[in-house]
Design an enzyme around this catalytic site. Structure first.
Site, PDB file in Angstrom:
ATOM      1  N   CYS A   1       0.799  -1.240   0.000  1.00  0.00           N
ATOM      2  CA  CYS A   1       0.000   0.000   0.000  1.00  0.00           C
ATOM      3  C   CYS A   1       0.825   1.279   0.000  1.00  0.00           C
ATOM      4  O   CYS A   1       0.804   2.031  -0.971  1.00  0.00           O
ATOM      5  CB  CYS A   1      -0.924   0.003   1.219  1.00  0.00           C
ATOM      6  SG  CYS A   1      -2.082  -1.366   1.187  1.00  0.00           S
TER       7      CYS A   1
HETATM    8  N1  LIG Z   1      -2.581  -6.151   1.713  1.00  0.00           N
HETATM    9  C1  LIG Z   1      -3.124  -5.168   2.385  1.00  0.00           C
HETATM   10  O1  LIG Z   1      -2.880  -5.005   3.562  1.00  0.00           O
HETATM   11  C2  LIG Z   1      -4.109  -4.199   1.743  1.00  0.00           C
HETATM   12  C3  LIG Z   1      -4.804  -3.302   2.564  1.00  0.00           C
HETATM   13  C4  LIG Z   1      -5.733  -2.433   1.999  1.00  0.00           C
HETATM   14  C5  LIG Z   1      -5.924  -2.461   0.626  1.00  0.00           C
HETATM   15  N2  LIG Z   1      -5.217  -3.326  -0.165  1.00  0.00           N
HETATM   16  C6  LIG Z   1      -5.510  -3.323  -1.596  1.00  0.00           C
HETATM   17  O2  LIG Z   1      -6.297  -4.465  -1.893  1.00  0.00           O
HETATM   18  C7  LIG Z   1      -5.990  -4.952  -3.201  1.00  0.00           C
HETATM   19  C8  LIG Z   1      -5.559  -6.408  -3.121  1.00  0.00           C
HETATM   20  O3  LIG Z   1      -4.381  -6.482  -2.339  1.00  0.00           O
HETATM   21  P1  LIG Z   1      -3.882  -7.820  -1.682  1.00  0.00           P
HETATM   22  O4  LIG Z   1      -2.831  -7.425  -0.707  1.00  0.00           O
HETATM   23  O5  LIG Z   1      -5.011  -8.657  -1.207  1.00  0.00           O
HETATM   24  O6  LIG Z   1      -3.222  -8.525  -2.957  1.00  0.00           O
HETATM   25  P2  LIG Z   1      -2.783 -10.076  -3.086  1.00  0.00           P
HETATM   26  O7  LIG Z   1      -1.734 -10.105  -4.132  1.00  0.00           O
HETATM   27  O8  LIG Z   1      -2.502 -10.631  -1.738  1.00  0.00           O
HETATM   28  O9  LIG Z   1      -4.091 -10.786  -3.623  1.00  0.00           O
HETATM   29  C9  LIG Z   1      -4.634 -10.555  -4.859  1.00  0.00           C
HETATM   30  C10 LIG Z   1      -5.198 -11.855  -5.392  1.00  0.00           C
HETATM   31  O10 LIG Z   1      -5.830 -11.561  -6.628  1.00  0.00           O
HETATM   32  C11 LIG Z   1      -5.575 -12.629  -7.513  1.00  0.00           C
HETATM   33  N3  LIG Z   1      -5.804 -12.166  -8.877  1.00  0.00           N
HETATM   34  C12 LIG Z   1      -4.989 -11.475  -9.687  1.00  0.00           C
HETATM   35  N4  LIG Z   1      -5.602 -11.214 -10.854  1.00  0.00           N
HETATM   36  C13 LIG Z   1      -6.833 -11.754 -10.770  1.00  0.00           C
HETATM   37  C14 LIG Z   1      -7.933 -11.818 -11.650  1.00  0.00           C
HETATM   38  N5  LIG Z   1      -7.879 -11.263 -12.858  1.00  0.00           N
HETATM   39  N6  LIG Z   1      -9.031 -12.464 -11.241  1.00  0.00           N
HETATM   40  C15 LIG Z   1      -9.077 -13.041 -10.009  1.00  0.00           C
HETATM   41  N7  LIG Z   1      -8.074 -13.000  -9.140  1.00  0.00           N
HETATM   42  C16 LIG Z   1      -6.964 -12.372  -9.516  1.00  0.00           C
HETATM   43  C17 LIG Z   1      -4.153 -13.042  -7.197  1.00  0.00           C
HETATM   44  O11 LIG Z   1      -3.886 -14.358  -7.642  1.00  0.00           O
HETATM   45  C18 LIG Z   1      -4.137 -12.909  -5.674  1.00  0.00           C
HETATM   46  O12 LIG Z   1      -4.533 -14.112  -5.050  1.00  0.00           O
HETATM   47  C19 LIG Z   1      -4.927  -4.017  -3.737  1.00  0.00           C
HETATM   48  O13 LIG Z   1      -5.552  -2.987  -4.451  1.00  0.00           O
HETATM   49  C20 LIG Z   1      -4.308  -3.439  -2.484  1.00  0.00           C
HETATM   50  O14 LIG Z   1      -3.727  -2.174  -2.714  1.00  0.00           O
HETATM   51  C21 LIG Z   1      -4.327  -4.215   0.368  1.00  0.00           C
END
Ligand SMILES: NC(=O)c1ccc[n+]([C@@H]2O[C@H](COP(=O)([O-])OP(=O)(O)OC[C@H]3O[C@@H](n4cnc5c(N)ncnc54)[C@H](O)[C@@H]3O)[C@@H](O)[C@H]2O)c1
Length: 439
Positions: free
Chosen positions: A273
């Site tokens: 983030c």
């Molecule tokens: N990790 C955090 O603490 C956090 C906190 C707040 C917001 N976010 C936001 O949330 C979003 C996701 O982050 P995250 O940390 O969970 O990412 P992550 O990489 O842990 O998870 C994302 C998942 O999406 C899957 N994916 C990718 N392309 C895809 C598609 N086309 N269809 C279906 N699945 C698909 C991936 O395989 C993965 O499992 C981002 O925008 C991030 O900025 C993350």
């Protein structure tokens, strides 16, 4: 379109929830909805993840496999890579990555490809919510047309909203259900439906006037952190030169009961983030002819921290008549923050890369990361080494990059030749303090 049938289904917990992207954000949402009694369909393009979940195995450290097994036992979870099953869900929550491209610009390809995979399967009355962090306008300007490419019309055939995720992995006090959730709809029906949905699993919802406003809220929160971390990083450089301990200053300032909130310096920003999201806004601001100077400056200061740490290391080695080239360095903690297993954008990895490029031999230890797997930015091919008196003593320097609570800092300092502490983790160590250098 009358949204009430959906709201009714949500209140009766008959609605099926589809979560797309089963990562650090998606998986906690899955467990939270299932815990509340909703049937959840999890979608991911990574079959390794969907298979693991269907076997009852978690791949995220702070989500126990027992939680997954318990919701599987109640028939409340199924994970799949088959996006045609999107039509089975009443609500679809999109939690896919939003990284930066190599040129530091927003990479919305994951959001677009998710939209394309579900567009042909949208069924009338569905609610679709984007949760990924992104710049204001993405839901309306980017996701909506992609979803409509299958023929369904937003506001008529499906409802569209944005609700930013505020997940703080590993935070035992504020798990998903305890964090108020901001919701903004593309129209009033979408707002009502999204509000009704999240009200079932979180302590409270915060309704805002539009999806764009909700997108802007999330970026404010992350920019606030980035700018304040940059500020204390800069103060660290100044106070260190003045021979004042910035950590002591911050702790004392934090006793002010109003108008101050402590932020802490570190070896650089990490995680999905804070190092990334602010640049979503600075990029979008250019479209309006505005240079986001605070954001860019914070980025510059924070990005320079790993080099600063390495310069401190070189000075500390120099005092012992050693050079970084040829030195053996052990990095403690390659996860981007304490007590999590997430190494994305981790400053520990950047430090390893810089030190290797200067000729040092670098190993690491991290109780949460047994080995480093290749990622978008790094391919370091290292395995965590054991911490023993002998192994610690073998290194010219032990560099604390992430202060996991499992580390015994007395033990580390007792056996290391030299410790470079970027987190003030050794503050309570009383023996051999001459071995400790701060960075
Ligand atoms: N990790 C955090 O603490 C956090 C906190 C707040 C917001 N976010 C936001 O949330 C979003 C996701 O982050 P995250 O940390 O969970 O990412 P992550 O990489 O842990 O998870 C994302 C998942 O999406 C899957 N994916 C990718 N392309 C895809 C598609 N086309 N269809 C279906 N699945 C698909 C991936 O395989 C993965 O499992 C981002 O925008 C991030 O900025 C993350």
């Amino acid at each position: 379109m009358d949204p009430h049938p959906l709201i009714e289904r949500i209140r009766k917990r008959e609605a099926v929830i589809g979560v797309i992207g089963l990562g650090y954000v998606g998986l906690p949402l899955v467990t939270e909805f299932a815990k509340a009694g909703f049937k959840v369909l999890g979608f991911d393009i990574d079959q390794g993840k969907t298979d693991a979940l269907n076997r009852g195995e978690s791949y995220i450290h702070h989500i126990p496999s027992a939680n997954i097994r318990s919701i599987l036992d109640k028939n409340l979870l199924e994970a799949t890579t088959d996006f045609s099953r999107a039509r089975e869900a009443d609500a679809l929550l999109i939690c896919v990555p939003t990284p930066l491209t190599a040129h530091q610009e927003p990479d919305l390809s994951y959001i677009k490809s998710t939209g394309l995979s579900i567009a042909p399967h949208i069924r009338p009355g569905q609610l679709i919510v984007l949760e990924s962090t992104t710049y204001p306008g993405t839901t309306e300007e980017i996701l909506r047309p992609v979803l409509e490419s299958g023929g369904a019309v937003c506001g008529k055939d499906f409802l569209l909203a944005y609700s930013p995720e505020r997940e703080d992995p590993g935070n035992a006090t504020f798990s998903t259900g305890k964090i108020p959730k901001v919701v903004g709809g593309c129209d009033a029906n979408a707002l009502d439906a999204a509000d009704a949905l999240y009200s079932e699993i979180v302590v409270s919802t915060v309704r805002v006037s539009s999806a764009r406003t909700a997108e802007a809220v999330k970026l404010l929160e992350n920019i606030f952190r980035s700018v304040n971390i940059a500020l204390v990083n800069e103060l660290k450089l100044i106070y260190t030169k003045m021979d004042i301990d910035v950590w002591e200053v911050i702790e004392a300032a934090a006793t002010k009961p109003f108008g101050y909130m402590p932020f802490y310096p570190g070896p650089g920003l990490g995680g999905h983030c804070i190092p990334i999201d602010p640049f979503y806004l600075s990029w979008k601001a250019r479209e309006y002819g505005i240079a986001a100077r605070f954001i860019e400056l914070a980025g510059e200061v924070n990005t320079a921290m790993p080099e600063y740490v390495v310069s401190c290391l070189m000075n500390a080695l120099n005092e012992r008549s050693k050079a970084l080239k040829g030195a053996r360095v052990l990095v403690l903690g390659v996860a981007y923050k304490a007590d999590v297993d997430d190494t994305r954008e981790s400053p520990g990895l950047t430090l390893i890369e810089i030190m290797q490029s200067r000729g040092a031999t670098v190993d690491y230890n991290d109780p949460f990361v047994p080995q480093l797997v290749a990622s978008r930015r790094f391919d370091l091919k290292l395995k965590s080494v054991d911490l023993t008196p002998t192994s610690l003593a073998e290194y010219d320097c032990v560099l604390i990059a992430t202060a996991h609570t499992a580390y015994d800092y007395d033990f580390i300092v007792e056996h290391a030749q030299l410790v470079l502490d970027t987190r003030n983790a050794t503050k309570n160590v009383t023996q051999h303090r001459d071995r400790i250098h701060k960075a």
